[in-house]
Motif scaffolding. Structure first.
Motif, PDB file in Angstrom:
ATOM      1  N   PRO A  10      -2.236   2.143  12.804  1.00  0.00           N
ATOM      2  CA  PRO A  10      -3.509   2.443  12.129  1.00  0.00           C
ATOM      3  C   PRO A  10      -4.726   2.016  12.930  1.00  0.00           C
ATOM      4  O   PRO A  10      -5.766   2.682  12.872  1.00  0.00           O
ATOM      5  CB  PRO A  10      -3.394   1.683  10.805  1.00  0.00           C
ATOM      6  CG  PRO A  10      -2.333   0.665  11.007  1.00  0.00           C
ATOM      7  CD  PRO A  10      -1.395   1.236  12.018  1.00  0.00           C
ATOM      8  N   TRP A  11      -4.608   0.889  13.665  1.00  0.00           N
ATOM      9  CA  TRP A  11      -5.752   0.477  14.489  1.00  0.00           C
ATOM     10  C   TRP A  11      -6.042   1.513  15.576  1.00  0.00           C
ATOM     11  O   TRP A  11      -7.199   1.850  15.834  1.00  0.00           O
ATOM     12  CB  TRP A  11      -5.473  -0.883  15.134  1.00  0.00           C
ATOM     13  CG  TRP A  11      -5.645  -2.034  14.216  1.00  0.00           C
ATOM     14  CD1 TRP A  11      -4.671  -2.863  13.727  1.00  0.00           C
ATOM     15  CD2 TRP A  11      -6.874  -2.478  13.633  1.00  0.00           C
ATOM     16  NE1 TRP A  11      -5.213  -3.790  12.883  1.00  0.00           N
ATOM     17  CE2 TRP A  11      -6.567  -3.587  12.809  1.00  0.00           C
ATOM     18  CE3 TRP A  11      -8.200  -2.048  13.729  1.00  0.00           C
ATOM     19  CZ2 TRP A  11      -7.543  -4.273  12.086  1.00  0.00           C
ATOM     20  CZ3 TRP A  11      -9.165  -2.734  13.011  1.00  0.00           C
ATOM     21  CH2 TRP A  11      -8.848  -3.827  12.201  1.00  0.00           C
ATOM     22  N   LEU A 358     -11.411   6.427   8.054  1.00  0.00           N
ATOM     23  CA  LEU A 358     -10.110   5.826   7.788  1.00  0.00           C
ATOM     24  C   LEU A 358      -8.987   6.857   7.867  1.00  0.00           C
ATOM     25  O   LEU A 358      -7.818   6.500   8.000  1.00  0.00           O
ATOM     26  CB  LEU A 358     -10.107   5.167   6.405  1.00  0.00           C
ATOM     27  CG  LEU A 358      -8.945   4.229   6.106  1.00  0.00           C
ATOM     28  CD1 LEU A 358      -8.991   2.992   6.994  1.00  0.00           C
ATOM     29  CD2 LEU A 358      -8.930   3.829   4.637  1.00  0.00           C
ATOM     30  N   ALA A 361      -6.727   6.320  10.738  1.00  0.00           N
ATOM     31  CA  ALA A 361      -5.704   5.294  10.539  1.00  0.00           C
ATOM     32  C   ALA A 361      -4.562   5.832   9.685  1.00  0.00           C
ATOM     33  O   ALA A 361      -3.376   5.577   9.969  1.00  0.00           O
ATOM     34  CB  ALA A 361      -6.333   4.066   9.875  1.00  0.00           C
ATOM     35  N   TYR A 365      -0.690   6.188  10.962  1.00  0.00           N
ATOM     36  CA  TYR A 365       0.353   5.406  10.292  1.00  0.00           C
ATOM     37  C   TYR A 365       1.434   6.323   9.728  1.00  0.00           C
ATOM     38  O   TYR A 365       2.631   6.027   9.814  1.00  0.00           O
ATOM     39  CB  TYR A 365      -0.269   4.576   9.175  1.00  0.00           C
ATOM     40  CG  TYR A 365       0.661   3.541   8.585  1.00  0.00           C
ATOM     41  CD1 TYR A 365       0.947   2.373   9.290  1.00  0.00           C
ATOM     42  CD2 TYR A 365       1.248   3.726   7.341  1.00  0.00           C
ATOM     43  CE1 TYR A 365       1.808   1.413   8.758  1.00  0.00           C
ATOM     44  CE2 TYR A 365       2.101   2.782   6.799  1.00  0.00           C
ATOM     45  CZ  TYR A 365       2.388   1.623   7.515  1.00  0.00           C
ATOM     46  OH  TYR A 365       3.236   0.681   6.999  1.00  0.00           O
ATOM     47  N   LEU A 419      -1.001   3.701   3.649  1.00  0.00           N
ATOM     48  CA  LEU A 419      -1.391   2.541   4.453  1.00  0.00           C
ATOM     49  C   LEU A 419      -0.953   1.239   3.793  1.00  0.00           C
ATOM     50  O   LEU A 419      -0.814   1.164   2.565  1.00  0.00           O
ATOM     51  CB  LEU A 419      -2.905   2.530   4.645  1.00  0.00           C
ATOM     52  CG  LEU A 419      -3.480   3.555   5.627  1.00  0.00           C
ATOM     53  CD1 LEU A 419      -4.999   3.622   5.497  1.00  0.00           C
ATOM     54  CD2 LEU A 419      -3.082   3.217   7.057  1.00  0.00           C
ATOM     55  N   TRP A 423      -4.968  -2.816   4.462  1.00  0.00           N
ATOM     56  CA  TRP A 423      -5.788  -1.712   4.978  1.00  0.00           C
ATOM     57  C   TRP A 423      -6.455  -0.952   3.840  1.00  0.00           C
ATOM     58  O   TRP A 423      -7.601  -0.545   3.951  1.00  0.00           O
ATOM     59  CB  TRP A 423      -4.906  -0.759   5.785  1.00  0.00           C
ATOM     60  CG  TRP A 423      -4.805  -1.145   7.221  1.00  0.00           C
ATOM     61  CD1 TRP A 423      -3.964  -2.065   7.757  1.00  0.00           C
ATOM     62  CD2 TRP A 423      -5.596  -0.645   8.298  1.00  0.00           C
ATOM     63  NE1 TRP A 423      -4.169  -2.165   9.110  1.00  0.00           N
ATOM     64  CE2 TRP A 423      -5.159  -1.294   9.463  1.00  0.00           C
ATOM     65  CE3 TRP A 423      -6.604   0.301   8.389  1.00  0.00           C
ATOM     66  CZ2 TRP A 423      -5.717  -1.033  10.709  1.00  0.00           C
ATOM     67  CZ3 TRP A 423      -7.168   0.573   9.625  1.00  0.00           C
ATOM     68  CH2 TRP A 423      -6.732  -0.094  10.762  1.00  0.00           C
ATOM     69  N   GLY A 427     -10.361  -0.703   3.620  1.00  0.00           N
ATOM     70  CA  GLY A 427     -10.548   0.691   4.018  1.00  0.00           C
ATOM     71  C   GLY A 427     -11.303   1.492   2.982  1.00  0.00           C
ATOM     72  O   GLY A 427     -12.114   2.371   3.322  1.00  0.00           O
TER      73      GLY A 427
END
Length: 446
Positions: A10-11, A358, A361, A365, A419, A423, A427
């Motif tokens: 996700p980063w 987001l 991310a 993910y 997520l 997060w 998020g």
């Protein structure tokens, strides 16, 4: 998924999303690229490609305080309520909060935030007020698409099949044809989109993901572009068509299967007569059936959708004849001034502004953990991504994707429900903050 991979995915997606958005906004200005985002209203206006809008800071408007309160309350209490509320109350609360979010953001610009779009001469409503013969409209629709026709359709009417215009003709005929009245109808219907996605996920045995995704679907940054956009209406029709298909595929008996399949076909068939891009959601429809492990609804739903399209053809409008004519008009117009070298990737930048950063991310993910995460949710997200990529690579979409891709945004947003908990908490704050920033700093055309 290994712990390292789960932690980094996700980063990496978020960083790539932020970089892409920064480059999409920055490169045209830094390198003085001509990308024809839109025509400025005057020489002092500052364009903001990849969005179809202008730099127009407004730090306070009538909707600012309600929008801030909704953002704070939704961030603080939304995830918990989504987990605890009984299902029907969750749907009711989601609709109320989503409707309030749409209205509050639009009203940052005052009532003009609701009326200026639909009342524009390029939109459907002014044309709808002039229609007095629907049969003649359908028979002559294709002829009036080209620029060369002396009475050619306005931009949005020409750019869509007649189903979109006919919706507004209906509003006019039932007394809801004023700018504000029509806008409120569009907002009320657009706010149901989240409910359709939640219904689809629950039908596919992914209620846990639906509950986690609910705050993101309700408090979506896409609300900035949904409130009075006809494309949000198309997205709602499509979402309910897919929800009906999911209910058909998981129906406990034959009667329910037939009923839901017919409804799915009617909605998706009529939806394809509202937007030329909607048939791309056929990929998501197949994902719904694959997730349900049932293909029984397909013949009936597809046959019903085809019957709707053929019915319009018999009345004078053939989809397959209209699209090539539209394509010629498109390339005779502004499309020729929009370089693919920029828009093929800047389209994604506009999407990330609309859906929120987001999303990067969430997609990363979901891709990294596809084998371990909810199968139905991953299938829906992957199918929406494929449909979006097809629209992009085919150059069917080139600019204005913050509006045009509202069809795909809700299904991509499902990835945010996948997520990890940490997060999702911060998020959601990032998402609502992004919506508030865009609404207050930019004059958006939708």
């Amino acid at each position: 998924m290994t712990s390292t991979r789960a932690r980094l995915a996700p980063w990496l997606g978020l960083v790539l999303a932020l970089v892409l958005v920064g480059l999409a906004f920055g490169l045209p200005r830094w390198l003085e690229w001509e990308v024809a985002s839109r025509a400025p209203r005057n020489a002092s206006d500052l364009e903001v490609p990849p969005l179809h809008g202008l730099w127009h800071p407004q730090l306070l408007g009538p909707g600012t305080v309600p929008a801030l309160l909704l953002a704070l309350l939704g961030w603080r209490y939304g995830p918990g309520l989504a987990e605890r509320l009984p299902w029907r109350r969750l749907l009711l609360a989601s609709y109320a909060a989503g409707l309030a979010w749409l209205l509050a953001l639009a009203l940052v610009d005052g009532t003009s935030g609701l009326t200026r779009v639909l009342g524009n001469d390029y939109e459907y409503l002014p044309t709808a007020r002039e229609v007095d013969d629907v049969g003649a409209l359908l028979r002559g629709y294709v002829d009036r698409i080209p620029y060369a026709h002396e009475d050619n359709w306005p931009t949005h009417v020409a750019g869509h099949p007649p189903g979109a215009l006919l919706f507004f003709v209906l509003l006019v005929r039932v007394g809801l044809g004023g700018d504000l009245a029509a806008a409120l109808v569009v907002v009320a219907l657009a706010a149901t989109t989240a409910l359709a996605v939640l219904t689809t996920l629950r039908a596919l045995d992914a209620e846990d993901v639906a509950r986690r995704a609910a705050p993101f679907l309700v408090l979506t940054p896409a609300a900035v572009f949904m409130a009075v956009s006809a494309d949000a209406l198309f997205a709602a029709v499509a979402a309910w068509g897919l929800a009906a298909l999911a209910l058909a595929a998981t129906a406990p008996g034959r009667g329910a299967l037939v009923a839901w399949s017919l409804l799915a076909g009617l909605l998706l068939g009529y939806g394809s007569l509202m937007s030329y891009g909607l048939p791309l959601l056929g990929v998501v429809a197949l994902a719904v059936l694959l997730a349900a492990r049932s293909w029984w609804p397909l013949p009936l739903a597809a046959g019903t959708a085809l019957a709707v399209v053929l019915g319009f053809a018999a009345a004078g409008f053939a989809w397959w004849e209209a699209y090539p004519v539209l394509s010629e008009r498109y390339w005779d117009g502004i499309a020729a001034d929009r370089p693919a070298s920029y828009w093929l990737w800047a389209n994604l930048g506009a999407l990330l502004v609309c859906a929120g950063p987001l999303l990067g991310a969430g997609l990363a993910y979901a891709a990294a953990g596809a084998r371990r995460l909810s199968r139905p949710a991953v299938l829906l997200v992957a199918a929406a991504a494929v449909a979006m990529a097809a629209a992009d690579l085919s150059r069917m979409s080139k600019a204005e994707t913050e509006r045009i891709w509202l069809l795909f945004v809700p299904w991509l947003t499902v990835s945010l429900g996948l997520l990890p908990p940490a997060w999702r908490r911060w998020g959601l704050g990032l998402q609502v903050a992004g919506a508030l920033v865009v609404q207050h700093l930019l004059y958006t055309s939708w």
